[in-house]
Design a protein around this motif. Sequence first.
Motif, mmCIF file in Angstrom:
data_model
loop_
_atom_site.group_PDB
_atom_site.id
_atom_site.type_symbol
_atom_site.label_atom_id
_atom_site.label_comp_id
_atom_site.label_asym_id
_atom_site.label_seq_id
_atom_site.Cartn_x
_atom_site.Cartn_y
_atom_site.Cartn_z
ATOM 1 N N LEU A 5 0.829 -1.204 0.000
ATOM 2 C CA LEU A 5 0.000 0.000 0.000
ATOM 3 C C LEU A 5 0.866 1.259 0.000
ATOM 4 O O LEU A 5 0.512 2.265 -0.611
ATOM 5 N N PHE A 6 1.996 1.194 0.678
ATOM 6 C CA PHE A 6 2.929 2.326 0.647
ATOM 7 C C PHE A 6 3.463 2.536 -0.771
ATOM 8 O O PHE A 6 3.560 3.669 -1.246
ATOM 9 N N ALA A 7 3.776 1.440 -1.463
ATOM 10 C CA ALA A 7 4.245 1.542 -2.848
ATOM 11 C C ALA A 7 3.144 2.100 -3.752
ATOM 12 O O ALA A 7 3.420 2.896 -4.658
ATOM 13 N N ALA A 8 1.897 1.700 -3.519
ATOM 14 C CA ALA A 8 0.783 2.228 -4.307
ATOM 15 C C ALA A 8 0.602 3.721 -4.059
ATOM 16 O O ALA A 8 0.296 4.479 -4.992
ATOM 17 N N CYS A 9 0.791 4.155 -2.826
ATOM 18 C CA CYS A 9 0.706 5.592 -2.529
ATOM 19 C C CYS A 9 1.844 6.360 -3.201
ATOM 20 O O CYS A 9 1.628 7.458 -3.724
ATOM 21 N N ALA A 12 0.952 6.791 -6.763
ATOM 22 C CA ALA A 12 -0.040 7.856 -6.947
ATOM 23 C C ALA A 12 0.612 9.231 -6.874
ATOM 24 O O ALA A 12 0.274 10.136 -7.652
ATOM 25 N N VAL A 13 1.555 9.415 -5.970
ATOM 26 C CA VAL A 13 2.274 10.692 -5.880
ATOM 27 C C VAL A 13 3.091 10.924 -7.145
ATOM 28 O O VAL A 13 3.106 12.031 -7.701
ATOM 29 N N ALA A 14 3.758 9.874 -7.638
ATOM 30 C CA ALA A 14 4.529 10.004 -8.874
ATOM 31 C C ALA A 14 3.630 10.326 -10.054
ATOM 32 O O ALA A 14 3.992 11.133 -10.925
ATOM 33 N N ALA A 15 2.442 9.733 -10.108
ATOM 34 C CA ALA A 15 1.508 10.019 -11.200
ATOM 35 C C ALA A 15 1.058 11.474 -11.161
ATOM 36 O O ALA A 15 0.953 12.128 -12.204
ATOM 37 N N ASN A 16 0.802 11.989 -9.976
ATOM 38 C CA ASN A 16 0.389 13.386 -9.867
ATOM 39 C C ASN A 16 1.521 14.338 -10.211
ATOM 40 O O ASN A 16 1.288 15.367 -10.855
ATOM 41 N N LEU A 17 2.728 14.022 -9.795
ATOM 42 C CA LEU A 17 3.866 14.868 -10.146
ATOM 43 C C LEU A 17 4.119 14.840 -11.650
ATOM 44 O O LEU A 17 4.426 15.870 -12.256
ATOM 45 N N PHE A 59 -9.270 1.053 -8.930
ATOM 46 C CA PHE A 59 -10.120 2.178 -9.309
ATOM 47 C C PHE A 59 -9.430 3.515 -9.050
ATOM 48 O O PHE A 59 -9.608 4.466 -9.805
ATOM 49 N N ALA A 60 -8.614 3.597 -8.006
ATOM 50 C CA ALA A 60 -7.847 4.817 -7.761
ATOM 51 C C ALA A 60 -6.822 5.032 -8.868
ATOM 52 O O ALA A 60 -6.634 6.169 -9.340
ATOM 53 N N ASP A 61 -6.173 3.964 -9.307
ATOM 54 C CA ASP A 61 -5.208 4.069 -10.409
ATOM 55 C C ASP A 61 -5.893 4.453 -11.708
ATOM 56 O O ASP A 61 -5.374 5.240 -12.489
ATOM 57 N N MET A 62 -7.073 3.876 -11.942
ATOM 58 C CA MET A 62 -7.803 4.199 -13.169
ATOM 59 C C MET A 62 -8.267 5.655 -13.180
ATOM 60 O O MET A 62 -8.339 6.265 -14.243
ATOM 61 N N SER A 63 -8.558 6.211 -12.020
ATOM 62 C CA SER A 63 -8.949 7.624 -11.991
ATOM 63 C C SER A 63 -7.757 8.526 -12.289
ATOM 64 O O SER A 63 -7.929 9.617 -12.831
ATOM 65 N N GLY A 64 -6.563 8.060 -11.959
ATOM 66 C CA GLY A 64 -5.370 8.833 -12.281
ATOM 67 C C GLY A 64 -4.966 8.718 -13.739
ATOM 68 O O GLY A 64 -4.366 9.626 -14.299
ATOM 69 N N LEU A 65 -5.291 7.607 -14.360
ATOM 70 C CA LEU A 65 -4.952 7.373 -15.771
ATOM 71 C C LEU A 65 -6.239 7.310 -16.605
ATOM 72 O O LEU A 65 -6.506 6.338 -17.294
ATOM 73 N N ARG A 66 -7.029 8.357 -16.543
ATOM 74 C CA ARG A 66 -8.317 8.361 -17.237
ATOM 75 C C ARG A 66 -8.188 8.209 -18.733
ATOM 76 O O ARG A 66 -8.911 7.439 -19.352
ATOM 77 N N TRP A 67 -7.290 8.960 -19.374
ATOM 78 C CA TRP A 67 -7.243 8.964 -20.834
ATOM 79 C C TRP A 67 -6.773 7.654 -21.432
ATOM 80 O O TRP A 67 -7.355 7.200 -22.419
ATOM 81 N N PRO A 68 -5.769 6.992 -20.891
ATOM 82 C CA PRO A 68 -5.444 5.670 -21.452
ATOM 83 C C PRO A 68 -6.599 4.673 -21.305
ATOM 84 O O PRO A 68 -6.835 3.864 -22.198
ATOM 85 N N VAL A 69 -7.332 4.749 -20.199
ATOM 86 C CA VAL A 69 -8.468 3.849 -20.006
ATOM 87 C C VAL A 69 -9.564 4.172 -21.019
ATOM 88 O O VAL A 69 -10.145 3.275 -21.639
ATOM 89 N N ARG A 70 -9.856 5.444 -21.228
ATOM 90 C CA ARG A 70 -10.879 5.830 -22.208
ATOM 91 C C ARG A 70 -10.493 5.411 -23.617
ATOM 92 O O ARG A 70 -11.336 4.913 -24.371
ATOM 93 N N CYS A 71 -9.248 5.620 -23.984
ATOM 94 C CA CYS A 71 -8.805 5.220 -25.325
ATOM 95 C C CYS A 71 -8.880 3.715 -25.496
ATOM 96 O O CYS A 71 -9.271 3.226 -26.558
ATOM 97 N N PHE A 72 -8.513 2.966 -24.464
ATOM 98 C CA PHE A 72 -8.608 1.511 -24.547
ATOM 99 C C PHE A 72 -10.061 1.066 -24.698
ATOM 100 O O PHE A 72 -10.374 0.188 -25.500
#
Length: 84
Positions: A5-9, A12-17, A59-72
């Motif tokens: 869970l720490f790695a997932a957090c 998420a921080v890296a995705a936002n940065l 679902f948290a990861d998918m909310s951060g990567l919305r456009w790749p999910v939509r394109c897929f």
Amino acid sequence: MTASLFAACLWAVAANLLAMLPAKDGHWRGAWGLIACGLPILGWVVWENGPWVGLIVMFADMSGLRWPVRCFLRWRRARCQCGV
């Protein structure tokens, strides 16, 4: 908090940065890197914490990567309409 869970957090921080940085390719290179790193982390979360926590993280990861999910999803929808 478990290590997965720490790695997932941290993911998420890296995705936002990464989203805050300017990119000429629309952030696709970073998205592919995040997907490549995020899938093993997601598997680790499911293995260590169970499927329900894994679904929440997915679902948290998918909310951060919305456009790749939509394109897929658009690509899958176009392929599945076999002459309809």
